[in-house]
Design a protein around this motif. Structure first.
Motif, PDB file in Angstrom:
ATOM      1  N   PHE A   9       0.837  -1.198   0.000  1.00 46.65           N
ATOM      2  CA  PHE A   9       0.000   0.000   0.000  1.00 46.65           C
ATOM      3  C   PHE A   9       0.876   1.252   0.000  1.00 46.65           C
ATOM      4  O   PHE A   9       1.843   1.340   0.733  1.00 46.65           O
ATOM      5  CB  PHE A   9      -0.848  -0.031   1.282  1.00 46.65           C
ATOM      6  N   THR A  66      -2.592   8.696   2.568  1.00 47.41           N
ATOM      7  CA  THR A  66      -1.178   8.854   2.174  1.00 47.41           C
ATOM      8  C   THR A  66      -0.945  10.287   1.693  1.00 47.41           C
ATOM      9  O   THR A  66       0.060  10.923   2.047  1.00 47.41           O
ATOM     10  CB  THR A  66      -0.824   7.869   1.036  1.00 47.41           C
ATOM     11  N   ASP A 121       8.363   5.795  10.268  1.00 45.96           N
ATOM     12  CA  ASP A 121       7.177   5.562   9.435  1.00 45.96           C
ATOM     13  C   ASP A 121       6.624   4.207   9.895  1.00 45.96           C
ATOM     14  O   ASP A 121       7.122   3.165   9.501  1.00 45.96           O
ATOM     15  CB  ASP A 121       7.623   5.539   7.963  1.00 45.96           C
ATOM     16  N   PHE A 122       5.631   4.256  10.803  1.00 48.11           N
ATOM     17  CA  PHE A 122       5.115   3.008  11.389  1.00 48.11           C
ATOM     18  C   PHE A 122       3.942   2.539  10.531  1.00 48.11           C
ATOM     19  O   PHE A 122       2.948   3.228  10.414  1.00 48.11           O
ATOM     20  CB  PHE A 122       4.664   3.261  12.835  1.00 48.11           C
ATOM     21  N   GLY A 123       4.064   1.343   9.954  1.00 50.09           N
ATOM     22  CA  GLY A 123       3.096   0.869   8.960  1.00 50.09           C
ATOM     23  C   GLY A 123       3.519   1.446   7.625  1.00 50.09           C
ATOM     24  O   GLY A 123       2.770   2.138   6.953  1.00 50.09           O
ATOM     25  N   CYS A 124       4.779   1.141   7.225  1.00 45.10           N
ATOM     26  CA  CYS A 124       5.403   1.897   6.126  1.00 45.10           C
ATOM     27  C   CYS A 124       4.912   1.466   4.740  1.00 45.10           C
ATOM     28  O   CYS A 124       5.079   2.215   3.782  1.00 45.10           O
ATOM     29  CB  CYS A 124       6.921   1.821   6.201  1.00 45.10           C
ATOM     30  N   ILE A 156       6.673   4.905   1.130  1.00 49.01           N
ATOM     31  CA  ILE A 156       6.509   6.212   0.474  1.00 49.01           C
ATOM     32  C   ILE A 156       6.717   7.383   1.435  1.00 49.01           C
ATOM     33  O   ILE A 156       7.337   8.386   1.062  1.00 49.01           O
ATOM     34  CB  ILE A 156       5.118   6.295  -0.218  1.00 49.01           C
ATOM     35  N   VAL A 184       8.648   0.548   9.761  1.00 44.28           N
ATOM     36  CA  VAL A 184       8.208  -0.646  10.489  1.00 44.28           C
ATOM     37  C   VAL A 184       6.921  -1.133   9.828  1.00 44.28           C
ATOM     38  O   VAL A 184       6.012  -0.335   9.577  1.00 44.28           O
ATOM     39  CB  VAL A 184       7.911  -0.322  11.976  1.00 44.28           C
ATOM     40  N   ASP A 185       6.845  -2.430   9.552  1.00 48.30           N
ATOM     41  CA  ASP A 185       5.593  -2.977   9.017  1.00 48.30           C
ATOM     42  C   ASP A 185       5.502  -4.447   9.414  1.00 48.30           C
ATOM     43  O   ASP A 185       6.512  -5.144   9.474  1.00 48.30           O
ATOM     44  CB  ASP A 185       5.534  -2.837   7.485  1.00 48.30           C
ATOM     45  N   ASP A 200       3.930  -6.652   7.686  1.00 44.56           N
ATOM     46  CA  ASP A 200       3.750  -7.452   6.473  1.00 44.56           C
ATOM     47  C   ASP A 200       5.112  -7.572   5.785  1.00 44.56           C
ATOM     48  O   ASP A 200       5.683  -6.564   5.348  1.00 44.56           O
ATOM     49  CB  ASP A 200       2.741  -6.735   5.563  1.00 44.56           C
ATOM     50  N   PRO A 249       7.896  -5.353  13.311  1.00 43.22           N
ATOM     51  CA  PRO A 249       7.726  -4.707  14.619  1.00 43.22           C
ATOM     52  C   PRO A 249       8.516  -5.351  15.763  1.00 43.22           C
ATOM     53  O   PRO A 249       8.855  -4.670  16.731  1.00 43.22           O
ATOM     54  CB  PRO A 249       6.223  -4.837  14.892  1.00 43.22           C
ATOM     55  N   ASN A 294       0.300   5.729   9.348  1.00 44.14           N
ATOM     56  CA  ASN A 294      -0.935   5.618   8.557  1.00 44.14           C
ATOM     57  C   ASN A 294      -1.355   4.160   8.627  1.00 44.14           C
ATOM     58  O   ASN A 294      -0.961   3.351   7.797  1.00 44.14           O
ATOM     59  CB  ASN A 294      -0.664   6.057   7.108  1.00 44.14           C
ATOM     60  N   ILE A 295      -2.089   3.819   9.677  1.00 41.39           N
ATOM     61  CA  ILE A 295      -2.478   2.401   9.833  1.00 41.39           C
ATOM     62  C   ILE A 295      -4.009   2.360   9.811  1.00 41.39           C
ATOM     63  O   ILE A 295      -4.612   2.626   8.811  1.00 41.39           O
ATOM     64  CB  ILE A 295      -1.842   1.771  11.095  1.00 41.39           C
ATOM     65  N   PRO A 351      -5.442  -0.593  15.285  1.00 41.95           N
ATOM     66  CA  PRO A 351      -4.022  -0.738  15.647  1.00 41.95           C
ATOM     67  C   PRO A 351      -3.438   0.527  16.273  1.00 41.95           C
ATOM     68  O   PRO A 351      -2.604   0.438  17.179  1.00 41.95           O
ATOM     69  CB  PRO A 351      -3.332  -1.050  14.322  1.00 41.95           C
TER      70      PRO A 351
HETATM   71  C1  LIG Z   1      -2.602   2.019   5.000  1.00 40.99           C
HETATM   72  S1  LIG Z   1      -1.059   1.239   4.802  1.00 40.99           S
HETATM   73  C2  LIG Z   1       0.004   2.665   4.822  1.00 40.99           C
HETATM   74  C3  LIG Z   1       1.212   2.544   3.933  1.00 40.99           C
HETATM   75  C4  LIG Z   1       2.004   3.830   3.785  1.00 40.99           C
HETATM   76  N1  LIG Z   1       2.621   4.229   5.026  1.00 40.99           N
HETATM   77  C5  LIG Z   1       1.137   4.975   3.258  1.00 40.99           C
HETATM   78  O1  LIG Z   1       0.965   5.937   3.966  1.00 40.99           O
HETATM   79  O2  LIG Z   1       0.637   4.864   2.136  1.00 40.99           O
HETATM   80  C6  LIG Z   1      -0.855   0.547   6.420  1.00 40.99           C
HETATM   81  C7  LIG Z   1       0.353  -0.332   6.582  1.00 40.99           C
HETATM   82  O3  LIG Z   1       0.449  -0.639   7.980  1.00 40.99           O
HETATM   83  C8  LIG Z   1       0.814  -1.984   8.142  1.00 40.99           C
HETATM   84  N2  LIG Z   1       0.348  -2.385   9.482  1.00 40.99           N
HETATM   85  C9  LIG Z   1      -0.914  -2.633   9.886  1.00 40.99           C
HETATM   86  N3  LIG Z   1      -0.938  -2.918  11.208  1.00 40.99           N
HETATM   87  C10 LIG Z   1       0.347  -2.847  11.642  1.00 40.99           C
HETATM   88  C11 LIG Z   1       0.979  -3.056  12.906  1.00 40.99           C
HETATM   89  N4  LIG Z   1       0.279  -3.374  13.988  1.00 40.99           N
HETATM   90  N5  LIG Z   1       2.307  -2.879  12.980  1.00 40.99           N
HETATM   91  C12 LIG Z   1       3.032  -2.535  11.885  1.00 40.99           C
HETATM   92  N6  LIG Z   1       2.493  -2.355  10.658  1.00 40.99           N
HETATM   93  C13 LIG Z   1       1.165  -2.491  10.540  1.00 40.99           C
HETATM   94  C14 LIG Z   1       0.158  -2.699   6.966  1.00 40.99           C
HETATM   95  O4  LIG Z   1       0.826  -3.891   6.656  1.00 40.99           O
HETATM   96  C15 LIG Z   1       0.281  -1.657   5.854  1.00 40.99           C
HETATM   97  O5  LIG Z   1       1.454  -1.832   5.095  1.00 40.99           O
END
Ligand SMILES: C[S@@+](CC[C@H](N)C(=O)[O-])C[C@H]1O[C@@H](n2cnc3c(N)ncnc32)[C@H](O)[C@@H]1O
Length: 299
Positions: free
Chosen positions: A139, A147, A166-169, A173, A189-190, A192, A218, A236-237, A241
């Motif tokens: 994503f 985003t 960038d948590f949930g990277c 991006i 950090v992600d 996935d 994580p 951006n999660i 979460p």
């Molecule tokens: C909506 S996407 C955002 C991607 C990017 N940062 C953006 O802004 O476009 C959310 C991301 O968070 C990750 N994610 C969801 N829960 C998470 C968690 N508890 N810890 C780390 N990553 C997490 C997902 O795998 C996904 O890649």
């Protein structure tokens, strides 16, 4: 139908049936299967290995034109469908699919300095900062409102030398944009593994040195090493979460550091603001029903 055409099979089902249905479609030779909300519920992204949270799901499977779908359709177990559901097969003309999807992605300006630009096109001459990014495994291409709001805020907030998390990277991006805007280093950090891979790959494509952008899962020790270090935390999660991660995200942020949170619907903002009261979240932007919240950790 020519053998170069494609066929699309749309089936409606319930979320708990998505996994067996998907598996069955792949067994029949589906080349790709995509899932969409089928009841106007907001998009909530499933975690790795989770089925979508929507109750009603539209499943679209792509097959080669040569597959005899009419006879395969007769063998579809009815137990995999929602009652009275749609179950349609249609032919798609053979087109240059890569070209079609490429045409959907054009350079987008995200802030006064920042542009996101697919690798197959050039940014405008007056673009000050460009992130090169193509649609891929994870994503984050800038086309989603959450985003885009983060990128816009980063353009405004990064003045130089910040340490960014960038948590949930996802695609990486946000961290890559922060680094190109002048941040000193970033941690991605992600949870996935595909996102971790995609972030590292996108960093390479943007000539980011590997020691400037570390990307981990994580539970990696590198996360703990950043405790109290991030001058700018962006996550951006999703609201769920973010509520669970509140203590960790605040503790990773440096005193005086900024926290940007999104993936949050307007109706969920109050709950987030209460949970993150220590950092005094305020509305930074809102788009398409989503909000971006900004807070600051006290010194
Ligand atoms: C909506 S996407 C955002 C991607 C990017 N940062 C953006 O802004 O476009 C959310 C991301 O968070 C990750 N994610 C969801 N829960 C998470 C968690 N508890 N810890 C780390 N990553 C997490 C997902 O795998 C996904 O890649």
């Amino acid at each position: 139908m020519s053998s170069t055409d494609w066929q699309e099979w749309v089936v409606e089902t319930y979320s708990e049936l998505v996994e067996p249905l998907e598996e069955w479609l792949f067994e029949q030779g589906a080349l790709a299967v995509s899932l969409e909300d089928n009841a106007d519920e907001p998009l909530l992204e499933p975690g790795p290995g989770e089925t979508p949270l929507w109750q009603n799901v539209k499943v679209t499977a792509l097959f080669a034109g040569s597959v005899s779908l009419a006879s395969i359709k007769q063998t579809l177990p009815l137990s995999l469908l929602a009652g009275n559901s749609r179950n349609d097969i249609s032919t798609l003309e053979d087109r240059d699919w890569e070209r079609v999807s490429m045409d959907d992605f054009t350079p987008i300006q995200m802030g006064p300095r920042l542009w996101i630009c697919p690798s197959w096109s050039s940014p405008p001459d007056d673009a000050l900062v460009t992130v090169s990014l193509d649609p891929g495994l994870a994503f984050g291409t800038g086309t989603h409102a959450t985003t885009a709001m983060c990128l816009n805020a980063l353009d405004e907030l990064i003045v130089g030398n910040e340490r960014v998390i960038d948590f949930g990277c996802g695609s990486g991006i946000l961290a890559i944009a922060a680094l190109k805007l002048g941040a000193q280093c970033a941690l991605g950090v992600d949870n996935d593994p595909q996102a971790v891979f995609a972030s590292r790959d996108n960093a390479l494509r943007n000539d980011i040195e590997s020691d400037k952008f570390v990307v981990v899962m994580p539970d990696d020790d590198a996360v703990g090493e950043w405790t109290g270090e991030a001058n700018l935390m962006v996550a951006n999660i999703l609201a769920g979460p973010l509520l669970e991660l509140a203590d960790q995200l605040i503790s990773l942020t440096a005193p005086g550091g900024i926290i940007l949170l999104t993936g949050v619907l307007e109706a969920q903002a109050a709950q987030l603001i209460a949970r993150y009261q220590h950092v005094n979240l305020k509305l930074n932007q809102q788009r398409d029903g989503w909000v971006l919240l900004e807070g600051q950790k006290p010194n």
